[in-house]
Design an enzyme around this catalytic site. Structure first.
Site, short mmCIF file in Angstrom:
data_model
loop_
_atom_site.label_atom_id
_atom_site.label_comp_id
_atom_site.label_asym_id
_atom_site.label_seq_id
_atom_site.Cartn_x
_atom_site.Cartn_y
_atom_site.Cartn_z
N CYS A 102 30.93 34.95 44.28
CA CYS A 102 29.78 35.56 43.62
C CYS A 102 28.45 35.13 44.24
O CYS A 102 27.40 35.66 43.89
CB CYS A 102 29.79 35.24 42.12
N SER A 128 21.07 45.59 31.80
CA SER A 128 21.43 44.34 32.51
C SER A 128 22.63 43.67 31.87
O SER A 128 22.71 42.44 31.82
CB SER A 128 20.23 43.38 32.53
N ASP A 184 27.04 43.34 31.21
CA ASP A 184 28.17 43.07 32.09
C ASP A 184 28.99 44.30 32.42
O ASP A 184 29.70 44.32 33.43
CB ASP A 184 29.08 42.01 31.45
N ASP A 205 33.91 44.68 40.15
CA ASP A 205 33.46 43.45 40.79
C ASP A 205 34.35 43.13 41.98
O ASP A 205 35.57 43.28 41.90
CB ASP A 205 33.49 42.28 39.79
N ASP A 242 34.31 40.64 32.96
CA ASP A 242 33.24 41.46 32.39
C ASP A 242 33.70 42.24 31.16
O ASP A 242 32.91 42.53 30.26
CB ASP A 242 32.70 42.44 33.44
N GLY A 259 43.94 52.44 43.79
CA GLY A 259 42.73 51.85 44.33
C GLY A 259 42.31 52.52 45.61
O GLY A 259 42.70 53.65 45.92
N HIS A 260 41.50 51.80 46.41
CA HIS A 260 40.98 52.34 47.66
C HIS A 260 40.81 51.20 48.65
O HIS A 260 40.28 50.14 48.30
CB HIS A 260 39.64 53.04 47.43
N THR A 261 41.27 51.41 49.87
CA THR A 261 41.21 50.39 50.90
C THR A 261 40.62 50.98 52.17
O THR A 261 40.97 52.09 52.57
CB THR A 261 42.63 49.84 51.22
N ASP A 301 29.00 36.56 30.71
CA ASP A 301 29.71 35.52 31.45
C ASP A 301 28.79 35.00 32.54
O ASP A 301 27.97 35.72 33.09
CB ASP A 301 31.05 35.99 32.00
#
Length: 345
Positions: free
Chosen positions: A16, A47, A49, A66, A89, A136-138, A224
């Protein structure tokens, strides 16, 4: 499994700590037109999560994403930490994750076994959370990145926001600070392996268990602590709530080795970005060392839940929390708005 390719060597920044600073992010999002929808309970303008959309009187969708470059060399551990961080989140909004999509970019030189181990770590944490990774995506890029886009559910009337803290509340944090400083120092070989292993366990621990306790109590505000550090996230909570948060530095739970490393100057770039964002809103009362301030600005990866709840509930909540999050601590209190949004004392 220790991979022959050092994953952290494939990243110019880690965890992060790679996050765009909060101040920069605000400027980047200025001026965008958005559709008004009364069912959108939380959007990016808050603002918070995650975004929250009301489907019915009993159900709201919580959505977040994330991802980040590796901060550890073990691919399975990296996958676990990245997934736990993304899932967090949803927990910070009081929700339960249900569906997730992998987000991944891989250098072409990375071998198949390493990629599979990263994904396996992510799948393990999603399974533990009760969520299903459905695809997903790669893509191929110069740097390795992994994370999740996550959808969860929450009851619209039991949603937590980061803007509900009230005077008289106490502030509770469920994981110790100092992760960014220590992972920075680890690159120079200055952190003992035993401590690193403890950090890896901490970062890969789901906030699910703390959330499952906190939902039993009247939480007024929750977030968090991740890339913006304790003080960056405190500022967002204080501004949204129009209150002042008092952080009792003697009550802070942080890895003691982080203090020594901060004194030696092993402070990640993200901490300086967080200081630039929040420092003007922070009043320091009494003797608070620069090293301890650096810990408060330190970007955390997969950090703990940070909430405000009534003081009358704090003792019983903390007692129950420590059964699942042993290092949970009351770190401060909330007052009506003073000259500054945050007081370090």
């Amino acid at each position: 499994m220790e991979n022959e390719v050092k994953l952290t060597k494939l990243a110019s920044c880690a965890g992060c700590g790679a996050k765009v600073g909060a101040g920069t992010l605000v400027k980047l999002l200025e001026g965008f037109r958005t559709h008004y929808d009364p069912k959108l309970l939380v959007g990016y303008d808050k603002s918070d999560d995650a975004s929250v959309y009301k489907v019915s009187d009993e159900l709201a969708l919580v959505q977040t994403t994330d991802f980040f470059p590796p901060l550890v060399d073990n691919p399975y551990t990296y996958g676990q930490i990245a997934a736990a961080n993304a899932l967090s989140d949803i927990y910070a909004m009081g929700g339960e994750p249900k569906l997730a999509l992998n987000i991944m970019s891989i250098p072409e030189k990375l071998d198949k076994e390493t990629v599979q181990e990263i994904l396996r770590g992510g799948y393990a944490k999603a399974y533990e959370a009760g969520a299903i990774i459905t695809g997903g995506h790669t893509i191929h890029t110069a740097e390795l990145i992994y994370g999740l886009a996550v959808t969860g559910f929450v009851h619209p009337e039991r949603l937590w926001k980061n803007c509900g803290a009230q005077p008289g509340d106490v502030l509770l944090l469920t994981k110790p600070l100092g992760v960014g400083i220590l992972t920075t120092a680890a690159k120079a070989g200055l952190v003992e392996q035993e401590l690193l292993e403890r950090l890896y366990v901490q970062m890969s621990t789901l906030n699910k268990y703390a959330r499952d306790v906190l939902v039993k109590y009247p939480v007024h505000s929750c977030t968090d602590v991740t890339g913006f550090g304790l003080l960056g996230h405190s500022l967002e909570m204080a501004q949204g709530s129009e209150v002042t948060l008092h952080i009792k530095t003697k009550s802070l739970n942080y890895h003691k080795a982080a203090y020594e490393m901060a004194e030696m100057g092993f402070v990640p770039a993200g901490a300086y970005r967080n200081r630039d964002f929040a420092e003007a809103s922070v009043e320091v009362r009494g003797e608070v060392s620069r090293a301890l301030q650096d810990i408060c600005y330190d970007p955390q990866t997969s950090g703990g839940l940070y909430c405000a709840l009534p003081e009358t509930e704090a003792e019983s909540c903390l007692k129950e929390l420590r059964e699942v999050a042993a290092e949970a601590t009351v770190i401060g209190y909330v007052t009506a708005k003073e000259d500054k949004y945050i007081v370090l004392e």
